[in-house]
Design a protein around this motif. Structure first.
Motif, PDB file in Angstrom:
ATOM      1  N   ALA A 275       0.649  -1.287  -0.020  1.00 38.65           N
ATOM      2  CA  ALA A 275       0.084   0.171  -0.174  1.00 38.65           C
ATOM      3  C   ALA A 275       1.171   1.023   0.261  1.00 38.65           C
ATOM      4  O   ALA A 275       1.916   1.146   0.414  1.00 38.65           O
ATOM      5  CB  ALA A 275      -0.835  -0.069   1.463  1.00 38.65           C
ATOM      6  N   SER A 276       0.532   2.202  -0.848  1.00 35.45           N
ATOM      7  CA  SER A 276       1.549   3.687  -0.472  1.00 35.45           C
ATOM      8  C   SER A 276       0.580   4.718  -0.083  1.00 35.45           C
ATOM      9  O   SER A 276      -0.981   4.404  -0.277  1.00 35.45           O
ATOM     10  CB  SER A 276       1.431   3.576  -2.913  1.00 35.45           C
ATOM     11  OG  SER A 276       2.083   5.072  -2.281  1.00 35.45           O
ATOM     12  N   THR A 277       1.327   5.403   0.615  1.00 37.33           N
ATOM     13  CA  THR A 277       0.604   7.071   0.684  1.00 37.33           C
ATOM     14  C   THR A 277      -0.513   7.340  -0.426  1.00 37.33           C
ATOM     15  O   THR A 277      -1.112   8.242   0.652  1.00 37.33           O
ATOM     16  CB  THR A 277       1.581   8.009   1.427  1.00 37.33           C
ATOM     17  OG1 THR A 277       1.876   8.151   0.395  1.00 37.33           O
ATOM     18  CG2 THR A 277       2.153   7.616   2.594  1.00 37.33           C
ATOM     19  N   THR A 278      -0.255   7.492  -1.165  1.00 38.86           N
ATOM     20  CA  THR A 278      -1.869   7.924  -2.419  1.00 38.86           C
ATOM     21  C   THR A 278      -3.164   7.158  -2.120  1.00 38.86           C
ATOM     22  O   THR A 278      -3.787   7.445  -2.592  1.00 38.86           O
ATOM     23  CB  THR A 278      -0.755   7.410  -3.468  1.00 38.86           C
ATOM     24  OG1 THR A 278      -0.846   6.348  -3.593  1.00 38.86           O
ATOM     25  CG2 THR A 278       0.410   8.151  -3.911  1.00 38.86           C
ATOM     26  N   GLY A 279      -2.942   6.283  -1.931  1.00 41.36           N
ATOM     27  CA  GLY A 279      -4.111   5.366  -1.589  1.00 41.36           C
ATOM     28  C   GLY A 279      -4.280   4.269  -2.051  1.00 41.36           C
ATOM     29  O   GLY A 279      -4.845   2.897  -2.552  1.00 41.36           O
ATOM     30  N   ALA A 280      -2.930   4.041  -3.066  1.00 39.60           N
ATOM     31  CA  ALA A 280      -3.089   3.372  -4.415  1.00 39.60           C
ATOM     32  C   ALA A 280      -1.852   1.618  -3.745  1.00 39.60           C
ATOM     33  O   ALA A 280      -1.192   1.632  -2.892  1.00 39.60           O
ATOM     34  CB  ALA A 280      -2.257   4.042  -6.019  1.00 39.60           C
ATOM     35  N   VAL A 281      -2.100   0.484  -5.020  1.00 36.43           N
ATOM     36  CA  VAL A 281      -0.951  -0.092  -4.089  1.00 36.43           C
ATOM     37  C   VAL A 281      -0.531  -0.560  -5.498  1.00 36.43           C
ATOM     38  O   VAL A 281      -0.120  -0.297  -6.493  1.00 36.43           O
ATOM     39  CB  VAL A 281      -1.922  -1.859  -4.956  1.00 36.43           C
ATOM     40  CG1 VAL A 281      -1.009  -3.135  -4.719  1.00 36.43           C
ATOM     41  CG2 VAL A 281      -3.043  -2.099  -3.209  1.00 36.43           C
ATOM     42  N   ARG A 282       1.260  -0.442  -4.809  1.00 37.10           N
ATOM     43  CA  ARG A 282       2.087  -0.395  -5.778  1.00 37.10           C
ATOM     44  C   ARG A 282       2.441  -1.635  -6.026  1.00 37.10           C
ATOM     45  O   ARG A 282       2.839  -2.359  -4.961  1.00 37.10           O
ATOM     46  CB  ARG A 282       3.155   0.590  -4.980  1.00 37.10           C
ATOM     47  CG  ARG A 282       2.401   2.529  -4.367  1.00 37.10           C
ATOM     48  CD  ARG A 282       3.765   2.772  -4.938  1.00 37.10           C
ATOM     49  NE  ARG A 282       3.471   4.058  -5.025  1.00 37.10           N
ATOM     50  CZ  ARG A 282       3.193   5.287  -6.027  1.00 37.10           C
ATOM     51  NH1 ARG A 282       3.835   5.159  -6.854  1.00 37.10           N
ATOM     52  NH2 ARG A 282       2.810   6.775  -5.575  1.00 37.10           N
TER      53      ARG A 282
END
Length: 298
Positions: A275-282
């Protein structure tokens, strides 16, 4: 989690090297916190919480060495009524905007609700921060404001620098390692079951020549997701890796949901999904150029 050492920009140039040390990163993160808090009314008390300040760089978007670090600061804003939590988060947002910092993501409906959340970043040094309103009593609209700042990835003093920019190349699409990396990314995409985001700076395909060998890297992100959807997507991809015979382990992250790290038993391919701080999954796929040909080459 941030674009930092050695990442490739869209024009093929390498991104600016991050040269700060731990103290500089901590001091800058503290400065960003105080820029948000020092003019707040009512005046809250800063209560540091969360994991250790210095930790490993998790879910990297670039090709730096594994020993890079990040600084993370978590602060609860205490000593004020719970009804003021929303107001404090909005004041933090406004103070950061006055500093010229940029939205990383925002939701106007969420920001106007009783428990707003905002994600922002500094320019040009690329610290990321969040203002979060945790729910204490939903019926009464009471919450607890929390501020978080995350530094870019950096090498601690005395460590080797990242690979020379000349080592980063665009791989050939018909290369077996490239096909292998893209094949794994395709299957991971199917397992996650969510849409992908447009390619960001530092993402995409690259070949890196380092002293221990040459590898193909493929990095990409999903679209931003609500927390419950991110958790389910990570669970699905873990199930895929386990069913396909990968060796799976977890790494703690600043987001709370552990990153999934998987190693292919034959190819020496390594995948990080986090999980990323953007709300995405990297997703980051790394496979050696001299790895074996297999059914993954599709």
């Amino acid at each position: 989690m941030v674009t930092a050492c050695g990442a490739q920009e869209d024009d093929g140039e390498t991104a600016k090297q991050v040269t700060m040390n731990e103290q500089q990163a901590t001091d800058r993160a503290e400065q960003i916190i105080h820029q948000a808090v020092d003019t707040m009314s009512p005046k809250p008390t800063l209560e540091r919480t969360g994991p250790a300040t210095i930790g490993p760089c998790i879910a990297r978007d670039d090709h730096g060495p594994d020993d890079r670090l990040q600084v993370t600061l978590f602060y609860k804003l205490t000593g004020v009524p719970g009804s003021e939590a929303k107001n404090l988060v909005l004041q933090a947002r406004d103070a950061w905007l006055k500093q010229g910092y940029k939205y990383n993501s925002s939701d106007e409906e969420d920001m106007s609700g009783p428990f707003p959340w905002v994600s922002m970043r500094t320019e040009p040094d690329d610290f990321w921060m969040e203002g979060i309103t945790g729910v204490v009593d939903r019926a009464k609209g009471e919450g607890l404001a929390t501020l978080k700042v995350i530094s870019p990835c950096f090498l601690p003093p005395g460590k080797a620098t990242t690979a020379d920019p000349a080592a980063f190349e665009t791989p050939q699409t018909d290369d077996p390692a490239t096909r292998r990396a893209l094949g794994h990314s395709s299957r991971i995409y199917d397992a996650l079951g969510v849409g992908s985001a447009p390619t960001q700076p530092g993402e995409g395909l690259s070949t890196v020549r380092e002293e221990f060998g040459t590898s193909v890297h493929h990095t990409w992100s999903t679209e931003p997701l609500p927390e419950d959807e991110r958790v389910r997507a990570l669970a699905r991809v873990q199930e895929y890796f386990q069913s396909a015979g990968w060796k799976v382990r977890h790494m703690p992250t600043l987001e709370g949901t552990p990153a999934v790290v998987a190693g292919h038993p034959e190819e020496r391919t390594v995948v990080q999904v986090a999980a990323s701080t953007t709300g995405a999954v990297r997703v980051a796929v790394t496979t050696p150029v001299n790895g074996p040909s297999s059914s993954a080459d599709v």
